[in-house]
Scaffold this motif. Sequence first.
Motif, PDB file in Angstrom:
ATOM      1  N   MET A  98      13.243 -10.794 -10.663  1.00 20.73           N
ATOM      2  CA  MET A  98      13.351  -9.289 -11.038  1.00 20.73           C
ATOM      3  C   MET A  98      12.271  -8.191  -9.849  1.00 20.73           C
ATOM      4  SD  MET A  98      14.602  -7.253 -14.269  1.00 20.73           S
ATOM      5  CE  MET A  98      12.506  -7.827 -15.486  1.00 20.73           C
ATOM      6  N   PHE A  99      12.794  -6.952  -9.479  1.00 22.01           N
ATOM      7  CA  PHE A  99      11.654  -6.329  -9.292  1.00 22.01           C
ATOM      8  C   PHE A  99      11.215  -6.672  -7.693  1.00 22.01           C
ATOM      9  CE2 PHE A  99      10.290  -6.553 -13.810  1.00 22.01           C
ATOM     10  CZ  PHE A  99      11.392  -5.172 -14.283  1.00 22.01           C
ATOM     11  N   GLU A 100      12.043  -7.860  -7.366  1.00 19.02           N
ATOM     12  CA  GLU A 100      11.106  -7.694  -5.676  1.00 19.02           C
ATOM     13  C   GLU A 100      11.120  -6.732  -4.781  1.00 19.02           C
ATOM     14  OE1 GLU A 100      13.776  -9.911  -7.400  1.00 19.02           O
ATOM     15  OE2 GLU A 100      13.612 -11.383  -7.416  1.00 19.02           O
ATOM     16  N   ASN A 101      12.744  -6.159  -4.681  1.00 20.48           N
ATOM     17  CA  ASN A 101      12.290  -5.140  -3.854  1.00 20.48           C
ATOM     18  C   ASN A 101      11.912  -3.886  -4.394  1.00 20.48           C
ATOM     19  OD1 ASN A 101      14.696  -6.388  -2.884  1.00 20.48           O
ATOM     20  ND2 ASN A 101      16.382  -4.940  -3.654  1.00 20.48           N
ATOM     21  N   LEU A 102      11.200  -3.566  -5.374  1.00 21.64           N
ATOM     22  CA  LEU A 102      10.546  -2.923  -6.193  1.00 21.64           C
ATOM     23  C   LEU A 102       8.582  -3.347  -6.009  1.00 21.64           C
ATOM     24  CD1 LEU A 102      10.273   0.216  -7.574  1.00 21.64           C
ATOM     25  CD2 LEU A 102       9.854  -0.717 -10.031  1.00 21.64           C
ATOM     26  N   THR A 103       8.260  -4.533  -6.491  1.00 19.12           N
ATOM     27  CA  THR A 103       7.111  -4.815  -5.667  1.00 19.12           C
ATOM     28  C   THR A 103       6.734  -4.361  -4.291  1.00 19.12           C
ATOM     29  OG1 THR A 103       6.868  -6.397  -7.416  1.00 19.12           O
ATOM     30  CG2 THR A 103       6.010  -6.622  -5.568  1.00 19.12           C
ATOM     31  N   GLU A 104       8.253  -4.641  -3.406  1.00 16.48           N
ATOM     32  CA  GLU A 104       7.878  -4.928  -1.691  1.00 16.48           C
ATOM     33  C   GLU A 104       7.000  -3.521  -1.473  1.00 16.48           C
ATOM     34  OE1 GLU A 104      10.367  -6.022   2.185  1.00 16.48           O
ATOM     35  OE2 GLU A 104      10.677  -6.772   0.263  1.00 16.48           O
ATOM     36  N   ARG A 105       8.440  -2.314  -2.188  1.00 20.12           N
ATOM     37  CA  ARG A 105       8.496  -0.581  -1.668  1.00 20.12           C
ATOM     38  C   ARG A 105       6.755  -0.420  -2.061  1.00 20.12           C
ATOM     39  NH1 ARG A 105      12.522   2.951   0.091  1.00 20.12           N
ATOM     40  NH2 ARG A 105       9.997   3.721  -0.503  1.00 20.12           N
ATOM     41  N   LEU A 106       6.383  -0.882  -3.250  1.00 19.03           N
ATOM     42  CA  LEU A 106       5.664   0.125  -4.276  1.00 19.03           C
ATOM     43  C   LEU A 106       4.034  -0.406  -2.877  1.00 19.03           C
ATOM     44  CD1 LEU A 106       6.214   0.250  -7.857  1.00 19.03           C
ATOM     45  CD2 LEU A 106       6.115   2.025  -5.635  1.00 19.03           C
ATOM     46  N   SER A 107       3.887  -1.718  -3.117  1.00 18.84           N
ATOM     47  CA  SER A 107       3.083  -2.600  -2.410  1.00 18.84           C
ATOM     48  C   SER A 107       2.467  -2.090  -1.334  1.00 18.84           C
ATOM     49  CB  SER A 107       2.889  -3.951  -2.612  1.00 18.84           C
ATOM     50  OG  SER A 107       3.268  -4.980  -3.883  1.00 18.84           O
ATOM     51  N   GLN A 108       3.526  -1.567  -0.431  1.00 17.16           N
ATOM     52  CA  GLN A 108       3.051  -0.796   0.982  1.00 17.16           C
ATOM     53  C   GLN A 108       2.717   0.130   0.542  1.00 17.16           C
ATOM     54  OE1 GLN A 108       7.294  -1.144   2.995  1.00 17.16           O
ATOM     55  NE2 GLN A 108       6.402  -3.346   3.463  1.00 17.16           N
ATOM     56  N   THR A 109       3.485   1.201  -0.544  1.00 18.01           N
ATOM     57  CA  THR A 109       3.187   2.847  -0.503  1.00 18.01           C
ATOM     58  C   THR A 109       2.016   2.628  -0.877  1.00 18.01           C
ATOM     59  OG1 THR A 109       5.584   2.869  -0.935  1.00 18.01           O
ATOM     60  CG2 THR A 109       3.775   4.255  -1.835  1.00 18.01           C
ATOM     61  N   LEU A 110       1.499   1.439  -1.650  1.00 23.57           N
ATOM     62  CA  LEU A 110       0.385   2.121  -2.357  1.00 23.57           C
ATOM     63  C   LEU A 110      -0.948   1.851  -1.278  1.00 23.57           C
ATOM     64  CD1 LEU A 110       0.941   0.478  -5.996  1.00 23.57           C
ATOM     65  CD2 LEU A 110       0.634   2.970  -5.602  1.00 23.57           C
ATOM     66  N   ARG A 111      -0.975   1.442  -0.581  1.00 30.47           N
ATOM     67  CA  ARG A 111      -1.677   0.632   0.598  1.00 30.47           C
ATOM     68  C   ARG A 111      -2.517   2.584   1.446  1.00 30.47           C
ATOM     69  NH1 ARG A 111       1.987  -3.693   2.559  1.00 30.47           N
ATOM     70  NH2 ARG A 111       1.085  -5.017   1.208  1.00 30.47           N
ATOM     71  N   ASN A 112      -1.181   3.090   1.111  1.00 30.88           N
ATOM     72  CA  ASN A 112      -1.612   4.342   2.069  1.00 30.88           C
ATOM     73  C   ASN A 112      -3.106   4.497   1.064  1.00 30.88           C
ATOM     74  OD1 ASN A 112       0.260   3.526   3.688  1.00 30.88           O
ATOM     75  ND2 ASN A 112       1.962   5.053   2.217  1.00 30.88           N
ATOM     76  N   VAL A 113      -3.104   4.857  -0.377  1.00 27.44           N
ATOM     77  CA  VAL A 113      -4.603   5.484  -0.727  1.00 27.44           C
ATOM     78  C   VAL A 113      -5.825   4.939  -0.241  1.00 27.44           C
ATOM     79  CG1 VAL A 113      -3.156   6.836  -2.138  1.00 27.44           C
ATOM     80  CG2 VAL A 113      -3.803   4.513  -3.081  1.00 27.44           C
ATOM     81  N   THR A 114      -5.779   3.218   0.298  1.00 27.45           N
ATOM     82  CA  THR A 114      -6.680   2.774  -0.091  1.00 27.45           C
ATOM     83  C   THR A 114      -7.835   3.546   1.265  1.00 27.45           C
ATOM     84  OG1 THR A 114      -5.875   0.654  -0.780  1.00 27.45           O
ATOM     85  CG2 THR A 114      -8.032   0.788   0.635  1.00 27.45           C
ATOM     86  N   GLY A 115      -9.210   3.431   0.635  1.00 26.18           N
ATOM     87  CA  GLY A 115      -9.947   4.298   1.539  1.00 26.18           C
ATOM     88  C   GLY A 115     -10.395   5.813   1.495  1.00 26.18           C
ATOM     89  N   ARG A 116      -9.581   6.467   0.493  1.00 25.26           N
ATOM     90  CA  ARG A 116     -10.025   7.949   0.546  1.00 25.26           C
ATOM     91  C   ARG A 116     -11.203   8.041  -0.764  1.00 25.26           C
ATOM     92  NH1 ARG A 116      -6.279  10.272   3.853  1.00 25.26           N
ATOM     93  NH2 ARG A 116      -4.921   9.833   3.828  1.00 25.26           N
ATOM     94  N   GLY A 117     -11.821   8.761  -0.260  1.00 25.57           N
ATOM     95  CA  GLY A 117     -13.360   8.991  -1.045  1.00 25.57           C
ATOM     96  C   GLY A 117     -12.827  10.214  -2.745  1.00 25.57           C
ATOM     97  N   ARG A 118     -11.341  10.722  -2.286  1.00 23.31           N
ATOM     98  CA  ARG A 118     -11.134  11.012  -3.179  1.00 23.31           C
ATOM     99  C   ARG A 118      -9.677  11.260  -3.699  1.00 23.31           C
ATOM    100  NH1 ARG A 118     -13.538  15.228  -6.656  1.00 23.31           N
ATOM    101  NH2 ARG A 118     -12.037  16.752  -7.414  1.00 23.31           N
ATOM    102  N   LEU A 119      -9.456  11.449  -4.630  1.00 24.39           N
ATOM    103  CA  LEU A 119      -8.035  11.365  -4.751  1.00 24.39           C
ATOM    104  C   LEU A 119      -7.481  12.829  -5.081  1.00 24.39           C
ATOM    105  CD1 LEU A 119      -7.096   8.514  -7.183  1.00 24.39           C
ATOM    106  CD2 LEU A 119      -6.719   8.716  -4.985  1.00 24.39           C
ATOM    107  N   THR A 120      -6.555  13.478  -3.562  1.00 28.70           N
ATOM    108  CA  THR A 120      -6.477  14.944  -3.807  1.00 28.70           C
ATOM    109  C   THR A 120      -4.667  14.667  -4.388  1.00 28.70           C
ATOM    110  OG1 THR A 120      -6.621  15.224  -2.248  1.00 28.70           O
ATOM    111  CG2 THR A 120      -8.557  15.242  -2.944  1.00 28.70           C
ATOM    112  N   GLU A 121      -4.375  15.986  -4.737  1.00 28.27           N
ATOM    113  CA  GLU A 121      -2.721  16.390  -4.519  1.00 28.27           C
ATOM    114  C   GLU A 121      -2.390  16.470  -2.844  1.00 28.27           C
ATOM    115  OE1 GLU A 121       0.432  20.214  -6.186  1.00 28.27           O
ATOM    116  OE2 GLU A 121      -2.074  19.933  -6.184  1.00 28.27           O
ATOM    117  N   GLU A 122      -3.291  16.705  -1.955  1.00 24.85           N
ATOM    118  CA  GLU A 122      -2.832  16.401  -0.705  1.00 24.85           C
ATOM    119  C   GLU A 122      -2.728  15.004  -0.003  1.00 24.85           C
ATOM    120  OE1 GLU A 122      -1.084  17.609   3.159  1.00 24.85           O
ATOM    121  OE2 GLU A 122      -1.463  19.282   1.456  1.00 24.85           O
ATOM    122  N   ASN A 123      -4.080  14.494  -0.885  1.00 19.38           N
ATOM    123  CA  ASN A 123      -3.260  12.987   0.409  1.00 19.38           C
ATOM    124  C   ASN A 123      -2.958  11.883  -0.732  1.00 19.38           C
ATOM    125  OD1 ASN A 123      -5.436  11.775  -1.842  1.00 19.38           O
ATOM    126  ND2 ASN A 123      -6.974  12.141  -1.015  1.00 19.38           N
TER     127      ASN A 123
END
Length: 457
Positions: free
Chosen positions: A1-26
């Motif tokens: 269960m959740f295979e598709n969701l896990t794959e999508r979220l894993s790819q998506t959450l890599r995009n915020v890696t390396g940010r110095g601060r979490l802002t609405e824009e980034n």
Amino acid sequence: MFENLTERLSQTLRNVTGRGRLTEENIKDTLREVRMALLEADVALPVVKEFVARVKERAVGQEVSKSLSPGQAFIKIVQSELVSVMGEANESLNLATQPPAIILMAGLQGAGKTTSVGKLARFLKERHKKKVLVVSADVYRPAAIKQLERLAEEIGVSFFPSQSDQAPIAIAQGAIEHARKQFYDVLLIDTAGRLHVDGEMMDEIKALHQAVKPIETLFVVDAMTGQDAANTARAFNEALPLTGVILTKTDGDARGGAALSVRHLTGKPIKFLGMGEKTEALEPFHPDRVASRILGMGDVLSLIEEMERKVDKEKATALAQKVQKGKGFDLEDFRDQLAQMRNMGGMMGLLDKLPGVSGLPDNVKDQIDDKLTVRMEAIISSMTPAERRHPDIIKGSRKRRIALGSGVQVQDVNRLLKQFDQMQKMMKKMSGKGGVRKMMSNMKNMLPPGGFGRGPF
């Protein structure tokens, strides 16, 4: 269960890696991807809207702590909100009443209700040491009565007989009286499948509920129907005071929309997941563990619990003593290990609970096929006892005979023997000083060249 969701979220959450601060824009693009991933998983729209809004509210402007990267901080927020939407913690069955504790099972036709009664009876008998009685009040489908009788016999619990010409209330009252006289701890009542739009059938189950006054009323629903499962549960909850939900057929659901929608739409907790057809395939629902699996973090606690229950401790102790005494590890022992792995859900069932497995390349995942374990067992079973004890004697003609007997090619027998040889060497290292440390450093030797296998293994 959740295979598709896990794959999508894993790819998506890599995009915020390396940010110095979490802002609405980034995190705007990331949140959009999270929203799309949830919708594709067939999570109900109201649940998606509230989930994304809460993640955004908590994430925007949050300062990153010294020990966490922005990506980790964001993932922690997502995990926390996933747990929240699914119900915070496991809610166990309430059996605190004068025996017998009555559990009424309701649900749609074909949802797996009768099978779930058998699974729950086994769960209560084996894990909670309860004396369980089951009864079928499904007078519209005589086959359901026979099915439950067979299940009761298979798992070793008592069955109260009923006939299709009896009234459901009369059947239930007879079972309750019998349970009291025979000092049963729990009575499970199976009911006929019904549609929430069928007024007459809904009135019948309302009357049955009123007559038996169960301490638990569980709604059984097919996870593969996605958000419709949550909507149906909500409709039933308006007619019956449900206390919880059992999601069935979750092993065939790659999306997970039902699990993420039920609690929010009904206010009722998911208490169990049906993970397969076998009677032992019922697991308590732990929102925190499920959230970890969705995010590719594994579920080590469940894996440990499963090993505690299913590993044959006597065989494991005997094997450990045998290895320590230097008596070696033979193909009979190897076959026992394969059988125990299969008993715990197979290779993929084990790997699903380990952190980081979701990140394995697809070509590696595709090679982890539990049919291979069965094939390996078949090859070993085609050997003589002498061959299993002394694999060195297996040469050309013997290999051809074994291959023919197990329906494989000679090269498959060679591959199995090579893997066994690697495992045997690892076991020898375990028997010496610092054995466990050496074993961990050589675990990769259990795998054939190139990863999890080439060809059949």
